[in-house]
Design an enzyme around this catalytic site. Sequence first.
Site, mmCIF file in Angstrom:
data_model
loop_
_atom_site.group_PDB
_atom_site.id
_atom_site.type_symbol
_atom_site.label_atom_id
_atom_site.label_comp_id
_atom_site.label_asym_id
_atom_site.label_seq_id
_atom_site.Cartn_x
_atom_site.Cartn_y
_atom_site.Cartn_z
ATOM 1 N N CYS A 117 0.790 -1.233 0.000
ATOM 2 C CA CYS A 117 0.000 0.000 0.000
ATOM 3 C C CYS A 117 0.823 1.284 0.000
ATOM 4 O O CYS A 117 0.702 2.091 -0.914
ATOM 5 C CB CYS A 117 -0.947 -0.015 1.189
ATOM 6 S SG CYS A 117 -1.952 -1.491 1.216
HETATM 7 C C1 UGA Z 1 -1.481 0.480 5.459
HETATM 8 C C2 UGA Z 1 -2.323 1.448 6.324
HETATM 9 O O1 UGA Z 1 -1.834 1.443 7.663
HETATM 10 C C3 UGA Z 1 -3.797 1.030 6.315
HETATM 11 O O2 UGA Z 1 -4.570 1.992 7.033
HETATM 12 C C4 UGA Z 1 -4.283 0.982 4.851
HETATM 13 O O3 UGA Z 1 -5.635 0.541 4.779
HETATM 14 C C5 UGA Z 1 -3.418 0.006 4.073
HETATM 15 O O4 UGA Z 1 -2.035 0.437 4.136
HETATM 16 C C6 UGA Z 1 -3.913 0.009 2.651
HETATM 17 O O5 UGA Z 1 -3.794 1.039 1.987
HETATM 18 O O6 UGA Z 1 -4.542 -0.973 2.219
HETATM 19 P P1 UGA Z 1 -0.420 -1.960 5.837
HETATM 20 O O7 UGA Z 1 0.401 -1.638 4.628
HETATM 21 O O8 UGA Z 1 -1.138 -3.245 5.888
HETATM 22 O O9 UGA Z 1 -1.541 -0.811 6.064
HETATM 23 O O10 UGA Z 1 0.527 -1.932 7.113
HETATM 24 P P2 UGA Z 1 1.030 -0.837 8.178
HETATM 25 O O11 UGA Z 1 0.773 -1.360 9.528
HETATM 26 O O12 UGA Z 1 0.527 0.493 7.871
HETATM 27 O O13 UGA Z 1 2.600 -0.878 7.925
HETATM 28 C C7 UGA Z 1 3.187 -0.411 6.714
HETATM 29 C C8 UGA Z 1 4.693 -0.418 6.829
HETATM 30 O O14 UGA Z 1 5.124 0.566 7.754
HETATM 31 C C9 UGA Z 1 5.285 -1.743 7.315
HETATM 32 O O15 UGA Z 1 6.399 -2.056 6.522
HETATM 33 C C10 UGA Z 1 5.690 -1.468 8.739
HETATM 34 O O16 UGA Z 1 6.771 -2.244 9.164
HETATM 35 C C11 UGA Z 1 6.081 0.005 8.652
HETATM 36 N N1 UGA Z 1 5.973 0.715 9.939
HETATM 37 C C12 UGA Z 1 4.771 0.879 10.554
HETATM 38 C C13 UGA Z 1 7.124 1.245 10.511
HETATM 39 O O17 UGA Z 1 8.247 1.119 9.964
HETATM 40 N N2 UGA Z 1 7.022 1.929 11.703
HETATM 41 C C14 UGA Z 1 5.836 2.116 12.324
HETATM 42 O O18 UGA Z 1 5.815 2.758 13.394
HETATM 43 C C15 UGA Z 1 4.687 1.566 11.734
#
Ligand code: UGA
Length: 446
Positions: free
Chosen positions: A275
């Site tokens: 995403c």
């Molecule tokens: C993301 C959004 O959070 C959702 O709200 C959205 O619906 C989704 O994309 C989408 O567009 O379908 P997702 O990609 O499943 O969700 O996962 P996240 O939890 O957002 O994490 C994304 C990335 O950020 C991961 O690689 C994670 O490791 C990284 N991350 C997250 C960090 O490096 N630090 C953080 O504090 C949080």
Amino acid sequence: MKMPCSISIFGLGYVGLTFSVCFASKGFKVIGVDVDLIKIKNIERGIPPFYEPQLKEYLSKALQKNTFTCTNDYFQAILSSDISFICVGTPAKSNESLDLSHVKSVSRNIGEALRKKKDYHLIVVRSTVTPGTTEHVIKRMVEDLSGKTCGIDFGLCMNPEFLREGTAIYDVLHPDRIIIGEFDKKSGDILENIYREFYGEKTPPILRTSLTNAELIKYANNAFLATKISFINEMANICQKTSGADITVIARALGLDHRINPKFLGAGLGWGGSCFPKDLNALIKYAESIGYNPVLLKAVNEVNSLQPYKAIELARELIGDLKGKRIAILGLSFKPNTDDMRNAVSIKIINELLKEGAKVVAYDPAAIKNAMKIFGDRIEFTFSALECIKDCDCCIVVTEWEEFKRLNPDDFIANMKNPAIVDGRRIFDPKKFSLKLKYKTIGLSL
Ligand code: UGA
């Protein structure tokens, strides 16, 4: 008009399938539609096409209740439902704009079926699409093929989703808010009523707006979260070079400011997944197409593209030249609790290690099967963390799975040839680890 409670959901991926089983579990009659017959057969047997906590349980509950059926017969699905949710993927094309082929094909199907349908039907777009797509592509196609008029014979909403992989079921059941972009009031009223019926007393705030705002809200949301992470990673890189600084303390302090909040301030090796990278690139491309240069979004991307290489830099600081060294990788999926490898930072890190002549051995609790498709026999795979670190010269923690957090310094000392750890996700206590072995982590100068 009677309250529509029979719904068809097009696209049984992360969004469509989780949404389907959650609605079916609350007694809604749900027809899932997909073009992939093997996927349909497996789902009918209770086997989800990907790993997602709680999904299997919800799926079997829905199948037992008989509230969820699957088909590739879109025609029948539309005729026997009152409302269709479009949940198909909008992957990136090679030029980083959106591939709308699945959205167009579903719109075509809906248009053809509506030609034969007498009753009013509501179409709800949940796929992520750039501003204008719902009105100028989807509405136009459905009107052309059905011979009907939007706002009279059928309704149209754009209703972005915000679920995260790894917590998808929880997120569908406990959203912070619901965004309803509506072509007209009637469309929005019907969708709002469905959500009020689904969530009951726990209905979150519902924001009703235009189709275009709803499309942009989804992009703004993901771009903002990605910006938060790139921001904290940039601060972490500054901390790394500042004696006495620690990014986790700084992030905690920032998070206590209510205007900032503590979420998505976890410094690490950068963001991946299907995403953030896709949506950020699509938003940049869209902005440029309307004559605006989105400098901030580009910088957010740039910080993220460099962040995985911090792992290599820290490994080199610990063990010198990586050529011929055996490096353990703990965690392959783009985040914990998923087997999804799309844009996982592990791919960049492993490719770089291989380029430098290191031998790579990897372990992940869920993503090995998918990782094998990417790396083949270029790296070794193991079936446990301890087996993975055995006889290694360095271990890099890439994904913060819970089971890795339970490892202690003695596990590494007892198994590794040279106990040296790069903690790419700040999962270990630096004091405890750096006392006993060579340890480097993001955002802390050691
Ligand atoms: C993301 C959004 O959070 C959702 O709200 C959205 O619906 C989704 O994309 C989408 O567009 O379908 P997702 O990609 O499943 O969700 O996962 P996240 O939890 O957002 O994490 C994304 C990335 O950020 C991961 O690689 C994670 O490791 C990284 N991350 C997250 C960090 O490096 N630090 C953080 O504090 C949080």
